[in-house]
Design a protein around this motif. Structure first.
Motif, PDB file in Angstrom:
ATOM      1  N   GLU A 150      -1.551  -4.488   9.863  1.00  0.00           N
ATOM      2  CA  GLU A 150      -2.528  -4.753   9.589  1.00  0.00           C
ATOM      3  C   GLU A 150      -2.880  -4.974   7.730  1.00  0.00           C
ATOM      4  OE1 GLU A 150      -2.206  -3.384  13.418  1.00  0.00           O
ATOM      5  OE2 GLU A 150      -1.385  -3.228  11.328  1.00  0.00           O
ATOM      6  N   ALA A 151      -2.340  -3.810   7.441  1.00  0.00           N
ATOM      7  CA  ALA A 151      -2.302  -4.147   5.272  1.00  0.00           C
ATOM      8  C   ALA A 151      -1.598  -5.254   4.966  1.00  0.00           C
ATOM      9  CB  ALA A 151      -0.822  -2.603   4.965  1.00  0.00           C
ATOM     10  N   ALA A 152      -0.546  -5.767   5.672  1.00  0.00           N
ATOM     11  CA  ALA A 152      -0.044  -7.268   5.027  1.00  0.00           C
ATOM     12  C   ALA A 152      -0.806  -8.223   4.840  1.00  0.00           C
ATOM     13  CB  ALA A 152       0.803  -7.431   5.705  1.00  0.00           C
ATOM     14  N   LEU A 153      -1.640  -8.230   5.973  1.00  0.00           N
ATOM     15  CA  LEU A 153      -3.143  -9.660   6.467  1.00  0.00           C
ATOM     16  C   LEU A 153      -3.904  -9.423   4.930  1.00  0.00           C
ATOM     17  CD1 LEU A 153      -4.428 -11.582   7.494  1.00  0.00           C
ATOM     18  CD2 LEU A 153      -5.636  -9.855   9.375  1.00  0.00           C
ATOM     19  N   ALA A 154      -4.162  -7.385   5.191  1.00  0.00           N
ATOM     20  CA  ALA A 154      -5.295  -7.686   3.839  1.00  0.00           C
ATOM     21  C   ALA A 154      -4.652  -7.597   2.886  1.00  0.00           C
ATOM     22  CB  ALA A 154      -5.767  -5.803   4.141  1.00  0.00           C
ATOM     23  N   GLY A 155      -4.059  -7.322   2.682  1.00  0.00           N
ATOM     24  CA  GLY A 155      -3.074  -7.749   1.405  1.00  0.00           C
ATOM     25  C   GLY A 155      -3.496  -9.555   0.969  1.00  0.00           C
ATOM     26  N   ILE A 156      -3.053  -9.948   1.530  1.00  0.00           N
ATOM     27  CA  ILE A 156      -2.075 -11.131   1.371  1.00  0.00           C
ATOM     28  C   ILE A 156      -3.262 -11.972   1.315  1.00  0.00           C
ATOM     29  CG2 ILE A 156      -2.037 -12.401   3.342  1.00  0.00           C
ATOM     30  CD1 ILE A 156      -0.542 -13.658   0.292  1.00  0.00           C
ATOM     31  N   ARG A 157      -5.238 -11.468   2.359  1.00  0.00           N
ATOM     32  CA  ARG A 157      -5.695 -12.309   2.036  1.00  0.00           C
ATOM     33  C   ARG A 157      -6.742 -11.558   0.463  1.00  0.00           C
ATOM     34  NH1 ARG A 157     -10.064  -9.769   5.769  1.00  0.00           N
ATOM     35  NH2 ARG A 157     -10.875 -12.094   5.614  1.00  0.00           N
ATOM     36  N   GLN A 158      -6.572 -10.131   1.066  1.00  0.00           N
ATOM     37  CA  GLN A 158      -7.539 -10.181  -1.050  1.00  0.00           C
ATOM     38  C   GLN A 158      -6.571 -10.880  -2.001  1.00  0.00           C
ATOM     39  OE1 GLN A 158      -9.496  -7.924  -1.724  1.00  0.00           O
ATOM     40  NE2 GLN A 158      -9.585  -8.420  -3.857  1.00  0.00           N
ATOM     41  N   ILE A 159      -5.447 -11.082  -2.005  1.00  0.00           N
ATOM     42  CA  ILE A 159      -4.640 -11.770  -3.246  1.00  0.00           C
ATOM     43  C   ILE A 159      -5.125 -13.170  -3.201  1.00  0.00           C
ATOM     44  CG2 ILE A 159      -2.239 -12.712  -2.105  1.00  0.00           C
ATOM     45  CD1 ILE A 159      -2.964 -11.260  -5.574  1.00  0.00           C
ATOM     46  N   VAL A 160      -5.358 -13.763  -2.141  1.00  0.00           N
ATOM     47  CA  VAL A 160      -5.488 -15.219  -1.715  1.00  0.00           C
ATOM     48  C   VAL A 160      -6.887 -14.945  -2.354  1.00  0.00           C
ATOM     49  CG1 VAL A 160      -6.432 -16.959  -0.225  1.00  0.00           C
ATOM     50  CG2 VAL A 160      -3.760 -16.068  -0.528  1.00  0.00           C
ATOM     51  N   ALA A 161      -8.076 -14.670  -2.286  1.00  0.00           N
ATOM     52  CA  ALA A 161      -9.286 -13.957  -2.412  1.00  0.00           C
ATOM     53  C   ALA A 161      -9.652 -14.072  -4.507  1.00  0.00           C
ATOM     54  CB  ALA A 161      -9.862 -13.086  -1.587  1.00  0.00           C
ATOM     55  N   GLU A 162      -8.849 -13.031  -4.541  1.00  0.00           N
ATOM     56  CA  GLU A 162      -8.529 -13.266  -6.371  1.00  0.00           C
ATOM     57  C   GLU A 162      -7.753 -14.366  -7.010  1.00  0.00           C
ATOM     58  OE1 GLU A 162      -5.758  -9.228  -7.037  1.00  0.00           O
ATOM     59  OE2 GLU A 162      -7.411  -8.669  -5.610  1.00  0.00           O
ATOM     60  N   VAL A 163      -6.682 -14.894  -6.413  1.00  0.00           N
ATOM     61  CA  VAL A 163      -6.069 -16.504  -7.242  1.00  0.00           C
ATOM     62  C   VAL A 163      -7.396 -17.791  -6.879  1.00  0.00           C
ATOM     63  CG1 VAL A 163      -4.432 -17.920  -6.520  1.00  0.00           C
ATOM     64  CG2 VAL A 163      -4.340 -15.322  -6.828  1.00  0.00           C
ATOM     65  N   VAL A 164      -8.130 -17.505  -5.565  1.00  0.00           N
ATOM     66  CA  VAL A 164      -9.318 -19.099  -5.611  1.00  0.00           C
ATOM     67  C   VAL A 164     -10.299 -18.443  -6.424  1.00  0.00           C
ATOM     68  CG1 VAL A 164     -10.973 -19.820  -4.153  1.00  0.00           C
ATOM     69  CG2 VAL A 164      -9.104 -18.995  -3.182  1.00  0.00           C
ATOM     70  N   ALA A 165     -10.397 -16.762  -6.488  1.00  0.00           N
ATOM     71  CA  ALA A 165     -11.904 -16.820  -7.574  1.00  0.00           C
ATOM     72  C   ALA A 165     -11.654 -17.082  -9.806  1.00  0.00           C
ATOM     73  CB  ALA A 165     -12.176 -15.268  -7.458  1.00  0.00           C
ATOM     74  N   ASP A 166     -10.108 -16.779  -9.089  1.00  0.00           N
ATOM     75  CA  ASP A 166      -9.546 -17.188 -10.494  1.00  0.00           C
ATOM     76  C   ASP A 166      -9.099 -18.655 -11.398  1.00  0.00           C
ATOM     77  OD1 ASP A 166      -8.126 -15.809 -13.237  1.00  0.00           O
ATOM     78  OD2 ASP A 166      -5.846 -16.487 -12.640  1.00  0.00           O
ATOM     79  N   MET A 167      -9.341 -19.688  -9.775  1.00  0.00           N
ATOM     80  CA  MET A 167      -9.112 -20.975 -10.477  1.00  0.00           C
ATOM     81  C   MET A 167     -10.612 -21.954 -10.025  1.00  0.00           C
ATOM     82  SD  MET A 167      -5.940 -21.608  -7.870  1.00  0.00           S
ATOM     83  CE  MET A 167      -6.082 -23.450  -7.860  1.00  0.00           C
ATOM     84  N   GLN A 168     -11.611 -20.928  -9.637  1.00  0.00           N
ATOM     85  CA  GLN A 168     -12.877 -21.544  -9.493  1.00  0.00           C
ATOM     86  C   GLN A 168     -13.330 -20.916 -11.189  1.00  0.00           C
ATOM     87  OE1 GLN A 168     -14.561 -19.098  -6.152  1.00  0.00           O
ATOM     88  NE2 GLN A 168     -14.979 -21.071  -5.610  1.00  0.00           N
ATOM     89  N   ASN A 169     -12.566 -20.451 -11.744  1.00  0.00           N
ATOM     90  CA  ASN A 169     -13.650 -19.598 -12.891  1.00  0.00           C
ATOM     91  C   ASN A 169     -12.856 -20.083 -14.185  1.00  0.00           C
ATOM     92  OD1 ASN A 169     -15.473 -18.031 -12.226  1.00  0.00           O
ATOM     93  ND2 ASN A 169     -13.141 -15.907 -12.387  1.00  0.00           N
ATOM     94  N   ASN A 170     -11.378 -20.733 -14.160  1.00  0.00           N
ATOM     95  CA  ASN A 170     -10.782 -22.183 -14.636  1.00  0.00           C
ATOM     96  C   ASN A 170     -11.132 -23.413 -14.345  1.00  0.00           C
ATOM     97  OD1 ASN A 170      -9.707 -19.981 -16.134  1.00  0.00           O
ATOM     98  ND2 ASN A 170      -8.006 -19.156 -15.308  1.00  0.00           N
ATOM     99  N   GLY A 171     -11.902 -24.112 -13.474  1.00  0.00           N
ATOM    100  CA  GLY A 171     -11.809 -25.168 -12.968  1.00  0.00           C
ATOM    101  C   GLY A 171     -10.883 -26.079 -12.247  1.00  0.00           C
ATOM    102  N   GLU A 172     -10.219 -24.783 -12.105  1.00  0.00           N
ATOM    103  CA  GLU A 172      -8.693 -26.145 -11.864  1.00  0.00           C
ATOM    104  C   GLU A 172      -9.004 -26.205 -10.136  1.00  0.00           C
ATOM    105  OE1 GLU A 172      -4.973 -22.991 -11.639  1.00  0.00           O
ATOM    106  OE2 GLU A 172      -6.296 -22.127 -13.271  1.00  0.00           O
ATOM    107  N   ALA A 173      -8.468 -27.377  -9.663  1.00  0.00           N
ATOM    108  CA  ALA A 173      -8.677 -27.541  -8.475  1.00  0.00           C
ATOM    109  C   ALA A 173      -7.997 -26.630  -7.991  1.00  0.00           C
ATOM    110  CB  ALA A 173      -7.646 -28.678  -8.238  1.00  0.00           C
ATOM    111  N   ILE A 174      -8.389 -25.483  -6.410  1.00  0.00           N
ATOM    112  CA  ILE A 174      -8.354 -25.174  -4.897  1.00  0.00           C
ATOM    113  C   ILE A 174      -7.679 -25.982  -3.929  1.00  0.00           C
ATOM    114  CG2 ILE A 174      -9.431 -23.199  -3.899  1.00  0.00           C
ATOM    115  CD1 ILE A 174     -11.994 -23.353  -6.105  1.00  0.00           C
TER     116      ILE A 174
END
Length: 107
Positions: A37-61
């Motif tokens: 459960e913690a591994a799933l929560a962790g990977i979901r959180q890091i993906v959300a952060e990476v997607v947000a960062d990519m959006q902020n930088n105008g990168e293709a998601i």
């Protein structure tokens, strides 16, 4: 982009002694945790952060695999002798080479 539409997977790492959370669309990311459960929560959180960062930088998601459309066709190059052997198998079974290849790929 909804990060919940991505393909997540959990596995056990004997080397680390913990569960690993993975995301197929982001193969360089992983998250170690003592419980699945913690591994799933962790990977979901890091993906959300990476997607947000990519959006902020105008990168293709990356598009979630679940949302992609597939034609059902792809080309595979094989040696002529394999092609011949498969064609003979198909003929012996009374089916098309396409049907034989599809059945073999499906497992």
């Amino acid at each position: 982009m909804n990060f919940d539409h991505y393909t997540y997977r959990l596995t056990w790492s004997t080397e680390d002694g913990e569960h690993i959370g993975l995301c197929t669309e982001f193969p360089s990311l992983s998250w170690l945790a003592p419980t699945p459960e913690a591994a799933l929560a962790g990977i979901r959180q890091i993906v959300a952060e990476v997607v947000a960062d990519m959006q902020n930088n105008g990168e293709a998601i990356p598009e979630p695999l679940a949302e992609k459309r597939y034609s059902g066709e792809f080309r595979v190059r094989i040696p002529p002798e394999v092609h011949r052997a498969l064609a003979m198998q198909a003929a012996e079974q009374g089916i098309s080479l396409n049907r034989l290849a599809s059945a073999k790929l499906a497992g």
